[in-house]
Motif scaffolding. Sequence first.
Motif, short mmCIF file in Angstrom:
data_model
loop_
_atom_site.label_atom_id
_atom_site.label_comp_id
_atom_site.label_asym_id
_atom_site.label_seq_id
_atom_site.Cartn_x
_atom_site.Cartn_y
_atom_site.Cartn_z
N TYR A 151 49.53 86.24 76.31
CA TYR A 151 49.15 85.32 75.24
C TYR A 151 47.63 85.18 75.13
N LEU A 152 46.97 84.94 76.26
CA LEU A 152 45.52 84.75 76.23
C LEU A 152 44.80 86.03 75.81
N THR A 153 45.33 87.18 76.17
CA THR A 153 44.76 88.45 75.72
C THR A 153 44.84 88.55 74.20
N LEU A 154 45.97 88.16 73.62
CA LEU A 154 46.12 88.21 72.17
C LEU A 154 45.20 87.21 71.47
N VAL A 155 45.01 86.04 72.05
CA VAL A 155 44.07 85.07 71.47
C VAL A 155 42.67 85.67 71.45
N GLN A 156 42.29 86.30 72.56
CA GLN A 156 40.96 86.89 72.63
C GLN A 156 40.78 88.03 71.63
N ALA A 157 41.85 88.73 71.32
CA ALA A 157 41.77 89.86 70.38
C ALA A 157 41.96 89.43 68.93
N SER A 158 42.25 88.16 68.70
CA SER A 158 42.52 87.67 67.34
C SER A 158 41.27 87.73 66.47
N ASP A 159 41.48 88.02 65.21
CA ASP A 159 40.39 88.11 64.24
C ASP A 159 40.08 86.72 63.69
N THR A 160 39.46 85.89 64.53
CA THR A 160 39.13 84.53 64.14
C THR A 160 37.78 84.49 63.45
N GLU A 161 37.56 83.45 62.64
CA GLU A 161 36.27 83.29 61.97
C GLU A 161 35.19 82.87 62.97
N GLN A 162 35.57 82.07 63.95
CA GLN A 162 34.66 81.59 64.98
C GLN A 162 35.11 82.15 66.33
N ASP A 163 34.23 82.12 67.31
CA ASP A 163 34.55 82.67 68.63
C ASP A 163 35.07 81.60 69.59
N PHE A 164 35.33 80.40 69.10
CA PHE A 164 35.72 79.28 69.95
C PHE A 164 37.01 79.57 70.73
N TYR A 165 38.08 79.89 70.04
CA TYR A 165 39.37 80.08 70.73
C TYR A 165 39.39 81.31 71.64
N PRO A 166 38.79 82.42 71.24
CA PRO A 166 38.71 83.53 72.20
C PRO A 166 37.93 83.17 73.47
N GLN A 167 36.84 82.41 73.33
CA GLN A 167 36.09 81.98 74.52
C GLN A 167 36.90 81.00 75.35
N LEU A 168 37.59 80.08 74.69
CA LEU A 168 38.44 79.13 75.39
C LEU A 168 39.57 79.85 76.12
N ALA A 169 40.10 80.91 75.52
CA ALA A 169 41.15 81.70 76.17
C ALA A 169 40.63 82.34 77.45
N GLU A 170 39.39 82.77 77.45
CA GLU A 170 38.81 83.36 78.66
C GLU A 170 38.68 82.32 79.76
N ILE A 171 38.28 81.11 79.40
CA ILE A 171 38.18 80.03 80.39
C ILE A 171 39.57 79.68 80.93
N ALA A 172 40.56 79.61 80.04
CA ALA A 172 41.93 79.31 80.46
C ALA A 172 42.46 80.41 81.39
N ARG A 173 42.16 81.66 81.08
CA ARG A 173 42.59 82.78 81.92
C ARG A 173 41.98 82.65 83.32
N LEU A 174 40.69 82.37 83.38
CA LEU A 174 40.01 82.24 84.66
C LEU A 174 40.58 81.06 85.46
N TYR A 175 40.87 79.97 84.78
CA TYR A 175 41.46 78.80 85.43
C TYR A 175 42.82 79.16 86.04
N LEU A 176 43.69 79.78 85.25
CA LEU A 176 45.03 80.13 85.73
C LEU A 176 44.98 81.17 86.85
N GLN A 177 44.10 82.14 86.73
CA GLN A 177 43.98 83.16 87.78
C GLN A 177 43.50 82.53 89.08
N THR A 178 42.55 81.62 88.99
CA THR A 178 42.03 80.95 90.19
C THR A 178 43.11 80.10 90.83
N LEU A 179 43.85 79.34 90.02
CA LEU A 179 44.96 78.54 90.56
C LEU A 179 45.96 79.44 91.27
#
Length: 194
Positions: A151-179
């Motif tokens: 899911y987070l990979t798809l969010v990062q690859a999404s053609d969004t107008e702003q980079d907010f959600y792709p960047q947030l997806a990267e933070i969420a990925r790092l959080y979950l991986q660390t946990l």
Amino acid sequence: MLMNTTIPRIIGACFYYPPQTALIAVLPDLVTLFPWPQPESVRQQTERLTEFDAETLMHDYSMLFEGIGVMPAPPWGSVYLERENLLMGDSTLNYRQFLAQQGMVTNTDNPEPEDQFGLMLMAFAYLLESDKPAAAQQLLSEHLLPWAERYLTLVQASDTEQDFYPQLAEIARLYLQTLQQQLNVPVEAKELYL
């Protein structure tokens, strides 16, 4: 610090609720609340996120979470875990049963399945706050982590107008991986269909 519930609450809220200026403003605080493997990188990323205005993010939010056109990254686990990519499949029902066993009933103004990514992060926080660490780890192991990476990979690859959600997806990925690594959470192997 590893089990601080503020992190999943804030990230979960960002992936569930429409963009809110007050929520965006607290994102830089995440760096001090968790043992990030690369804290300076997280600090820079979260500070960049505050540069976005909530109003300018509404189109991206609608595309990613409400389904304007084709959803590039559906936020519900069942879409990834069910062969037909349907909402409310067996995986949703299993998750609903798990929540009921924990005494949790999802009651939101939005009648959507409980296996929404942001809602699941907030449920994880609730279980920790309810002193149910084993159930919180079970939520991660069986219900969220099997599909979250995709899911987070798809969010990062999404053609969004702003980079907010792709960047947030990267933070969420790092959080979950660390946990996952720090708690040694086994991820239940499940076939993904999206």
